[in-house]
Design a protein around this motif. Sequence first.
Motif, PDB file in Angstrom:
ATOM      1  N   CYS A 153      44.104  40.812  31.454  1.00  0.00           N
ATOM      2  CA  CYS A 153      43.684  40.586  32.851  1.00  0.00           C
ATOM      3  C   CYS A 153      44.649  41.305  33.803  1.00  0.00           C
ATOM      4  O   CYS A 153      45.798  40.887  33.939  1.00  0.00           O
ATOM      5  CB  CYS A 153      43.666  39.090  33.162  1.00  0.00           C
ATOM      6  SG  CYS A 153      43.399  38.706  34.905  1.00  0.00           S
ATOM      7  N   HIS A 209      45.733  36.240  27.510  1.00  0.00           N
ATOM      8  CA  HIS A 209      45.001  36.481  28.751  1.00  0.00           C
ATOM      9  C   HIS A 209      45.711  37.514  29.625  1.00  0.00           C
ATOM     10  O   HIS A 209      45.083  38.423  30.166  1.00  0.00           O
ATOM     11  CB  HIS A 209      44.812  35.173  29.529  1.00  0.00           C
ATOM     12  CG  HIS A 209      44.213  35.405  30.872  1.00  0.00           C
ATOM     13  ND1 HIS A 209      42.870  35.613  31.076  1.00  0.00           N
ATOM     14  CD2 HIS A 209      44.797  35.550  32.087  1.00  0.00           C
ATOM     15  CE1 HIS A 209      42.639  35.850  32.345  1.00  0.00           C
ATOM     16  NE2 HIS A 209      43.805  35.811  32.991  1.00  0.00           N
ATOM     17  N   HIS A 239      41.972  32.458  34.311  1.00  0.00           N
ATOM     18  CA  HIS A 239      43.338  32.891  34.633  1.00  0.00           C
ATOM     19  C   HIS A 239      44.387  31.882  34.177  1.00  0.00           C
ATOM     20  O   HIS A 239      44.126  30.684  34.108  1.00  0.00           O
ATOM     21  CB  HIS A 239      43.480  33.093  36.145  1.00  0.00           C
ATOM     22  CG  HIS A 239      42.673  34.233  36.657  1.00  0.00           C
ATOM     23  ND1 HIS A 239      42.718  35.479  36.108  1.00  0.00           N
ATOM     24  CD2 HIS A 239      41.793  34.305  37.687  1.00  0.00           C
ATOM     25  CE1 HIS A 239      41.901  36.283  36.777  1.00  0.00           C
ATOM     26  NE2 HIS A 239      41.314  35.589  37.733  1.00  0.00           N
ATOM     27  N   CYS A 240      45.583  32.382  33.924  1.00  0.00           N
ATOM     28  CA  CYS A 240      46.681  31.500  33.508  1.00  0.00           C
ATOM     29  C   CYS A 240      47.033  30.531  34.623  1.00  0.00           C
ATOM     30  O   CYS A 240      47.017  30.893  35.794  1.00  0.00           O
ATOM     31  CB  CYS A 240      47.945  32.315  33.226  1.00  0.00           C
ATOM     32  SG  CYS A 240      47.871  33.275  31.738  1.00  0.00           S
ATOM     33  N   CYS A 270      46.417  38.988  36.509  1.00  0.00           N
ATOM     34  CA  CYS A 270      47.503  38.154  35.995  1.00  0.00           C
ATOM     35  C   CYS A 270      48.657  39.025  35.508  1.00  0.00           C
ATOM     36  O   CYS A 270      49.822  38.643  35.615  1.00  0.00           O
ATOM     37  CB  CYS A 270      47.008  37.262  34.856  1.00  0.00           C
ATOM     38  SG  CYS A 270      45.953  35.919  35.424  1.00  0.00           S
TER      39      CYS A 270
HETATM   40 ZN    ZN Z   1      43.897  36.443  34.871  1.00  0.00          ZN
END
Ligand code: ZN
Lengths: 250, 197
Positions: free
Chosen positions: A29, A25, A4-5, A32
């Motif tokens: 995702c 990402h 994850h960021c 996120c």
């Molecule tokens: Zn993520």
Amino acid sequence: MQQHCEPEDMALLALGEQNQPCQEHVLSCPQCRQEFDQLCEVVTLGRASGGPDSLVEPSPELWERISSQLDTEPVALHTDVKALAEPSPSGGENVIPMARRKRTLPRWTGLVAAAAAGILMGGAVVATITGQDTPSSVVASAELTPMPDGPDRGGQAEASLNRTDNGYTITVKASDIQGPEGFYEVWLLDGENSGLIALGSLAPGEKEATFPVPDGVDLSAFNAVDVSDEPLDGDPTHSTVTVLRGTLQT
Amino acid sequence: MVSLLAPPVRRASAICETRFMSDLDVAEIGRQLAAGDESALAEAYQRWSRLVYTVALRSLPTAADAEDVTQTVFISAWRSRHNFNPEAGNVPAWLLAITRRRIADHHRKRRDEVSLEHAPEALTQDADISDQVSVADEIDELGEPAGQIIRLAFFDDLTHQQIAHKLDMPLGTVKSHIRRSLQRMRSRLEVTHAAAL
Ligand SMILES: [Zn+2]
């Protein structure tokens, strides 16, 4: 999938800064992505807002207009305020300026105000003091019922006039009353319906509330209790939508 | 309630946070207002009349309309203070919810008068305006240096490196302020939306 960021990277991305790995990402995702969309909304709103410097102060007189109406509760349904303006022979000596009253009475009765015009008004609500009131005795009571031509909100309600060491109070007990559409306001009115004194408001579902009666009110004339449904419009006069009313009897 | 405010303390760490008004102060105003303390209304007016008035001003045709709505909102708030639950909501969100209802009333009245068809549009627009002004108000609440950092990022379009350079601050400090400030604004919106339901 990349992890994850970092929250800080995501915040900068929402501001429009370049960050290729984080951007890729976010696109893949859902978790996120949701976070990112919310931050973007904040940034968009913030930029569109013009910032704190664009907030405008209302004119300085506005607060005076507001504060002058806070304790200046409605006095007359029609125009006859004389009954209140002229101190009644029986209780006139009790009409004292607010400043003096505040010093001599407990805090919760201090809100009862005598206006510049010498007109008596009540605006205090002491629902919260029920139970810690000074000893009181019931001197009159009324069953509160719907008006023939008014709304019927069901339930049951009664009012009592009580004598206490600090003067008179009105207690309203209600159960299973539906509503209000706005808020319920309790009033004392005289038999000819020419004068009204706002006592305070009744919260939705509130079972019991006690309100001080302003000093100097001629209770032989102001002998009816009225509950109105008031829209939240800032207009301090009676809405004329009476939900319950009853005449106090000894 | 101002007395609750500790003087701003600057710590030399990345998590220095100076705020004009803490959540505690806001909650305290709410409790006092619900308890019928008139000075709490004056405090709320001092603090949030710009918020209410600016939303009204951006939503209504004239400044006179906006002042009328602002007046109505604070009187409504006072008279319905028993309906305000300080444990469940906060005062600015509650004031904004009342503001939006009063503005909707205004639009409805005008619609009745001229039978406008685009009322839903007006409502969406009102929601946006109230969100925007809430965010602007929250920026005002951030304190420094967070407020300045956000202004530079929002309105001068500076990157965090440029801001760090301009303010002579570590990059990490700037990034941290940006993240936390955006989170604060997001929470503010959430509370505002919850109250509007
Ligand atoms: Zn993520």
